[in-house]
Motif scaffolding. Structure first.
Motif, PDB file in Angstrom:
ATOM      1  N   LYS A  73     -18.824 -51.866  14.620  1.00  0.00           N
ATOM      2  CA  LYS A  73     -17.559 -51.634  15.334  1.00  0.00           C
ATOM      3  C   LYS A  73     -17.160 -52.762  16.283  1.00  0.00           C
ATOM      4  O   LYS A  73     -15.983 -52.918  16.599  1.00  0.00           O
ATOM      5  CB  LYS A  73     -17.630 -50.323  16.113  1.00  0.00           C
ATOM      6  N   ASP A  74     -18.113 -53.519  16.778  1.00  0.00           N
ATOM      7  CA  ASP A  74     -17.815 -54.577  17.745  1.00  0.00           C
ATOM      8  C   ASP A  74     -17.265 -55.801  17.012  1.00  0.00           C
ATOM      9  O   ASP A  74     -17.947 -56.356  16.141  1.00  0.00           O
ATOM     10  CB  ASP A  74     -19.074 -54.953  18.522  1.00  0.00           C
ATOM     11  N   PRO A  75     -16.039 -56.256  17.347  1.00  0.00           N
ATOM     12  CA  PRO A  75     -15.437 -57.385  16.614  1.00  0.00           C
ATOM     13  C   PRO A  75     -16.282 -58.662  16.629  1.00  0.00           C
ATOM     14  O   PRO A  75     -16.380 -59.343  15.610  1.00  0.00           O
ATOM     15  CB  PRO A  75     -14.093 -57.602  17.316  1.00  0.00           C
ATOM     16  N   LEU A  76     -16.911 -58.981  17.747  1.00  0.00           N
ATOM     17  CA  LEU A  76     -17.701 -60.206  17.826  1.00  0.00           C
ATOM     18  C   LEU A  76     -18.959 -60.088  16.959  1.00  0.00           C
ATOM     19  O   LEU A  76     -19.260 -60.978  16.163  1.00  0.00           O
ATOM     20  CB  LEU A  76     -18.091 -60.496  19.278  1.00  0.00           C
ATOM     21  N   LEU A  77     -19.681 -58.991  17.096  1.00  0.00           N
ATOM     22  CA  LEU A  77     -20.911 -58.817  16.326  1.00  0.00           C
ATOM     23  C   LEU A  77     -20.620 -58.732  14.830  1.00  0.00           C
ATOM     24  O   LEU A  77     -21.341 -59.309  14.013  1.00  0.00           O
ATOM     25  CB  LEU A  77     -21.660 -57.571  16.800  1.00  0.00           C
ATOM     26  N   GLN A  78     -19.553 -58.025  14.459  1.00  0.00           N
ATOM     27  CA  GLN A  78     -19.199 -57.895  13.055  1.00  0.00           C
ATOM     28  C   GLN A  78     -18.752 -59.241  12.486  1.00  0.00           C
ATOM     29  O   GLN A  78     -19.097 -59.598  11.361  1.00  0.00           O
ATOM     30  CB  GLN A  78     -18.093 -56.853  12.865  1.00  0.00           C
ATOM     31  N   TYR A  79     -18.001 -60.012  13.285  1.00  0.00           N
ATOM     32  CA  TYR A  79     -17.563 -61.334  12.828  1.00  0.00           C
ATOM     33  C   TYR A  79     -18.766 -62.214  12.495  1.00  0.00           C
ATOM     34  O   TYR A  79     -18.811 -62.864  11.441  1.00  0.00           O
ATOM     35  CB  TYR A  79     -16.679 -62.026  13.871  1.00  0.00           C
ATOM     36  N   LEU A  80     -19.753 -62.263  13.387  1.00  0.00           N
ATOM     37  CA  LEU A  80     -20.914 -63.117  13.148  1.00  0.00           C
ATOM     38  C   LEU A  80     -21.696 -62.658  11.918  1.00  0.00           C
ATOM     39  O   LEU A  80     -22.183 -63.490  11.144  1.00  0.00           O
ATOM     40  CB  LEU A  80     -21.812 -63.168  14.383  1.00  0.00           C
ATOM     41  N   TYR A  81     -21.804 -61.357  11.731  1.00  0.00           N
ATOM     42  CA  TYR A  81     -22.469 -60.821  10.534  1.00  0.00           C
ATOM     43  C   TYR A  81     -21.727 -61.273   9.279  1.00  0.00           C
ATOM     44  O   TYR A  81     -22.332 -61.756   8.321  1.00  0.00           O
ATOM     45  CB  TYR A  81     -22.519 -59.293  10.627  1.00  0.00           C
ATOM     46  N   GLN A  82     -20.402 -61.124   9.289  1.00  0.00           N
ATOM     47  CA  GLN A  82     -19.590 -61.493   8.121  1.00  0.00           C
ATOM     48  C   GLN A  82     -19.562 -63.010   7.917  1.00  0.00           C
ATOM     49  O   GLN A  82     -19.554 -63.487   6.776  1.00  0.00           O
ATOM     50  CB  GLN A  82     -18.167 -60.950   8.269  1.00  0.00           C
ATOM     51  N   ALA A  83     -19.553 -63.773   9.010  1.00  0.00           N
ATOM     52  CA  ALA A  83     -19.537 -65.241   8.899  1.00  0.00           C
ATOM     53  C   ALA A  83     -20.837 -65.739   8.265  1.00  0.00           C
ATOM     54  O   ALA A  83     -20.814 -66.624   7.406  1.00  0.00           O
ATOM     55  CB  ALA A  83     -19.338 -65.875  10.270  1.00  0.00           C
ATOM     56  N   ARG A  84     -21.963 -65.170   8.677  1.00  0.00           N
ATOM     57  CA  ARG A  84     -23.236 -65.560   8.080  1.00  0.00           C
ATOM     58  C   ARG A  84     -23.243 -65.225   6.589  1.00  0.00           C
ATOM     59  O   ARG A  84     -23.632 -66.025   5.760  1.00  0.00           O
ATOM     60  CB  ARG A  84     -24.392 -64.831   8.792  1.00  0.00           C
ATOM     61  N   ASP A  85     -22.743 -64.037   6.254  1.00  0.00           N
ATOM     62  CA  ASP A  85     -22.690 -63.618   4.856  1.00  0.00           C
ATOM     63  C   ASP A  85     -21.768 -64.545   4.051  1.00  0.00           C
ATOM     64  O   ASP A  85     -22.122 -64.973   2.950  1.00  0.00           O
ATOM     65  CB  ASP A  85     -22.201 -62.171   4.773  1.00  0.00           C
ATOM     66  N   ALA A  86     -20.601 -64.876   4.616  1.00  0.00           N
ATOM     67  CA  ALA A  86     -19.641 -65.751   3.921  1.00  0.00           C
ATOM     68  C   ALA A  86     -20.220 -67.153   3.732  1.00  0.00           C
ATOM     69  O   ALA A  86     -20.029 -67.777   2.685  1.00  0.00           O
ATOM     70  CB  ALA A  86     -18.327 -65.821   4.697  1.00  0.00           C
ATOM     71  N   ASP A  87     -20.930 -67.642   4.738  1.00  0.00           N
ATOM     72  CA  ASP A  87     -21.513 -68.976   4.633  1.00  0.00           C
ATOM     73  C   ASP A  87     -22.661 -68.987   3.627  1.00  0.00           C
ATOM     74  O   ASP A  87     -22.807 -69.935   2.847  1.00  0.00           O
ATOM     75  CB  ASP A  87     -21.997 -69.446   6.006  1.00  0.00           C
ATOM     76  N   GLU A  88     -23.452 -67.935   3.643  1.00  0.00           N
ATOM     77  CA  GLU A  88     -24.612 -67.847   2.758  1.00  0.00           C
ATOM     78  C   GLU A  88     -24.209 -67.656   1.289  1.00  0.00           C
ATOM     79  O   GLU A  88     -24.816 -68.217   0.391  1.00  0.00           O
ATOM     80  CB  GLU A  88     -25.485 -66.667   3.207  1.00  0.00           C
ATOM     81  N   HIS A  89     -23.198 -66.832   1.050  1.00  0.00           N
ATOM     82  CA  HIS A  89     -22.866 -66.433  -0.320  1.00  0.00           C
ATOM     83  C   HIS A  89     -21.534 -66.968  -0.841  1.00  0.00           C
ATOM     84  O   HIS A  89     -21.226 -66.787  -2.008  1.00  0.00           O
ATOM     85  CB  HIS A  89     -22.863 -64.904  -0.437  1.00  0.00           C
ATOM     86  N   GLY A  90     -20.744 -67.584   0.031  1.00  0.00           N
ATOM     87  CA  GLY A  90     -19.432 -68.075  -0.387  1.00  0.00           C
ATOM     88  C   GLY A  90     -19.360 -69.584  -0.417  1.00  0.00           C
ATOM     89  O   GLY A  90     -20.353 -70.278  -0.205  1.00  0.00           O
ATOM     90  N   ILE A  91     -18.154 -70.080  -0.660  1.00  0.00           N
ATOM     91  CA  ILE A  91     -17.962 -71.535  -0.706  1.00  0.00           C
ATOM     92  C   ILE A  91     -16.957 -72.026   0.341  1.00  0.00           C
ATOM     93  O   ILE A  91     -16.823 -73.225   0.548  1.00  0.00           O
ATOM     94  CB  ILE A  91     -17.528 -71.999  -2.114  1.00  0.00           C
ATOM     95  N   ASP A  92     -16.244 -71.107   0.998  1.00  0.00           N
ATOM     96  CA  ASP A  92     -15.266 -71.504   2.003  1.00  0.00           C
ATOM     97  C   ASP A  92     -15.961 -71.855   3.319  1.00  0.00           C
ATOM     98  O   ASP A  92     -16.971 -71.254   3.689  1.00  0.00           O
ATOM     99  CB  ASP A  92     -14.256 -70.377   2.259  1.00  0.00           C
ATOM    100  N   ALA A  93     -15.383 -72.816   4.027  1.00  0.00           N
ATOM    101  CA  ALA A  93     -15.897 -73.203   5.345  1.00  0.00           C
ATOM    102  C   ALA A  93     -15.634 -72.081   6.340  1.00  0.00           C
ATOM    103  O   ALA A  93     -14.592 -71.420   6.281  1.00  0.00           O
ATOM    104  CB  ALA A  93     -15.229 -74.491   5.810  1.00  0.00           C
ATOM    105  N   ILE A  94     -16.566 -71.866   7.253  1.00  0.00           N
ATOM    106  CA  ILE A  94     -16.395 -70.822   8.271  1.00  0.00           C
ATOM    107  C   ILE A  94     -16.023 -71.407   9.632  1.00  0.00           C
ATOM    108  O   ILE A  94     -15.786 -70.675  10.580  1.00  0.00           O
ATOM    109  CB  ILE A  94     -17.641 -69.926   8.381  1.00  0.00           C
ATOM    110  N   THR A  95     -15.973 -72.739   9.718  1.00  0.00           N
ATOM    111  CA  THR A  95     -15.482 -73.422  10.908  1.00  0.00           C
ATOM    112  C   THR A  95     -14.529 -74.525  10.453  1.00  0.00           C
ATOM    113  O   THR A  95     -14.554 -74.934   9.294  1.00  0.00           O
ATOM    114  CB  THR A  95     -16.632 -74.055  11.735  1.00  0.00           C
ATOM    115  N   ALA A  96     -13.704 -74.989  11.375  1.00  0.00           N
ATOM    116  CA  ALA A  96     -12.757 -76.062  11.056  1.00  0.00           C
ATOM    117  C   ALA A  96     -12.614 -76.978  12.266  1.00  0.00           C
ATOM    118  O   ALA A  96     -12.729 -76.531  13.409  1.00  0.00           O
ATOM    119  CB  ALA A  96     -11.398 -75.475  10.676  1.00  0.00           C
ATOM    120  N   MET A  97     -12.348 -78.236  11.991  1.00  0.00           N
ATOM    121  CA  MET A  97     -12.146 -79.211  13.058  1.00  0.00           C
ATOM    122  C   MET A  97     -10.695 -79.174  13.523  1.00  0.00           C
ATOM    123  O   MET A  97      -9.776 -79.234  12.710  1.00  0.00           O
ATOM    124  CB  MET A  97     -12.482 -80.616  12.552  1.00  0.00           C
ATOM    125  N   THR A  98     -10.507 -79.047  14.816  1.00  0.00           N
ATOM    126  CA  THR A  98      -9.183 -79.159  15.418  1.00  0.00           C
ATOM    127  C   THR A  98      -9.100 -80.563  16.004  1.00  0.00           C
ATOM    128  O   THR A  98      -9.914 -80.918  16.863  1.00  0.00           O
ATOM    129  CB  THR A  98      -8.992 -78.123  16.548  1.00  0.00           C
TER     130      THR A  98
END
Length: 198
Positions: A73-98
């Motif tokens: 339920k917590d947006p920050l904790l859920q984001y980090l969980y999903q970001a790790r999953d996306a980085d581990e199993h996906g091909i899209d970048a999870i950070t970007a340079m500004t």
């Protein structure tokens, strides 16, 4: 709660903390992405170890069930969980340079319209100096180049934007460093609670 899990969770979260401290020393985006991945994996490992250790008793299983729901339920904790999953199993970048930028704001009454600039931007510790040519104040806005969190896509195509809420409170900035720092502080609290159950 199995005491071995508490001890191992502490070592895993210490890894996340050390990686977080390295983020500020990064020289390029690729290095940042590698270290950010280590932060995410160490946080996820902390969660996994506590989950395993909570199987030791009905009381700790119930306690961890509440922690699992909190993470969901917590947006920050859920984001980090999903970001790790996306980085581990996906091909899209999870950070970007500004990219960085320097903006000369329209001069107000009493501010200079004429400026002199000097720079030495090569290597680390470069400088950029703006001085008024007529002695009046200069209004300049500068933003250094920085990494930012990207929206990540979870299972079923669900999008998770970079978080701005943690524990029911709005926070800023939502930079990778600050987000990870909040998450690490949260998991230290959880480890302390787990230790009280062992």
């Amino acid at each position: 709660m199995d005491k071995r899990a508490v001890a191992k969770a502490r070592t895993r979260l210490a890894l996340a903390e050390r990686a977080l401290n390295e983020l500020g020393q990064c020289q390029h985006a690729g290095e940042f992405a590698d270290i950010w991945y280590r932060v995410l994996v160490a946080i996820k490992n902390t969660y996994n170890v506590l989950n395993k250790g909570a199987q030791a008793s009905p009381q700790s299983r119930q306690w961890f069930g509440a922690k699992k729901e909190e993470r969901r339920k917590d947006p920050l904790l859920q984001y980090l969980y999903q970001a790790r999953d996306a980085d581990e199993h996906g091909i899209d970048a999870i950070t970007a340079m500004t990219p960085g930028k320097i903006e000369f704001v329209s001069a107000n009454a009493g501010e200079s319209h004429v400026v002199e600039m000097t720079h030495n931007l090569l290597g680390t510790g470069g400088s950029f100096v703006v001085k008024s040519a007529d002695g009046k104040p200069v209004h300049v806005r500068a933003q250094l180049p920085m990494m930012k969190l990207s929206t990540v896509v979870g299972r079923g195509g669900v999008k998770f934007p970079p978080p701005v809420i943690h524990k029911g409170k709005i926070f800023e900035p939502n930079t990778p460093y600050h987000v990870a720092k909040l998450a690490i502080a949260h998991w230290w609290e959880v480890i302390d609670q787990a230790e009280a159950l062992s």
